[in-house]
Design an enzyme around this catalytic site. Structure first.
Site, PDB file in Angstrom:
ATOM      1  N   CYS A  25      47.045  37.077  40.646  1.00  0.00           N
ATOM      2  CA  CYS A  25      46.507  38.440  40.529  1.00  0.00           C
ATOM      3  C   CYS A  25      46.151  38.737  39.075  1.00  0.00           C
ATOM      4  O   CYS A  25      45.063  39.266  38.779  1.00  0.00           O
ATOM      5  CB  CYS A  25      47.523  39.480  41.001  1.00  0.00           C
ATOM      6  SG  CYS A  25      48.037  39.326  42.723  1.00  0.00           S
TER       7      CYS A  25
ATOM      8  N   CYS B 267      52.626  38.619  40.348  1.00  0.00           N
ATOM      9  CA  CYS B 267      51.682  37.663  40.935  1.00  0.00           C
ATOM     10  C   CYS B 267      50.757  37.086  39.860  1.00  0.00           C
ATOM     11  O   CYS B 267      49.840  37.762  39.388  1.00  0.00           O
ATOM     12  CB  CYS B 267      50.876  38.375  42.028  1.00  0.00           C
ATOM     13  SG  CYS B 267      49.474  37.440  42.655  1.00  0.00           S
TER      14      CYS B 267
END
Length: 107
Positions: free
Chosen positions: A33, A30
């Site tokens: 993230c 991600c």
């Protein structure tokens, strides 16, 4: 730096914590993230003693992810007195916005 937690130590590190805990549900794949990592690290230093910040890798810890119904990355969930009290999904918050959000739960 934000501590890593797992399914095995989630209860001890998050649910039994005396201070509010921000759990950063993240994944290695991600990109948003990963972009938030420096913000989380800075906040963990700024809020030391008032709030705790931990990260949990969703791929390695399916039990906790399933238990709290996490479906999008990143998901930021604040726990207080062993209960989830607030949630933000996505990486659209700045350090200042997150700081104010967490301070409201640390008061």
């Amino acid at each position: 730096m934000a501590n890593q937690v797992t399914d095995a130590d989630f209860s001890a590190e998050v649910l039994q914590a005396r201070e509010p805990v921000l759990v950063d549900f993240w994944a290695e794949w991600c990109q948003p993230c990963l972009a938030m990592d420096p913000i989380m690290d800075t906040l963990s230093v700024e809020l030391a003693g008032r709030a705790k910040i931990v990260k949990i890798d969703i791929a390695s810890n399916p039990a906790i992810v399933s238990q709290y119904g996490v479906r999008a990355m990143p998901t930021l969930m604040v726990f207080k007195n062993g209960q989830p009290v607030d949630i933000k999904v996505g990486a659209g918050q700045s350090r200042v916005q997150l700081l104010k959000w967490l301070e409201s739960h640390a008061a």
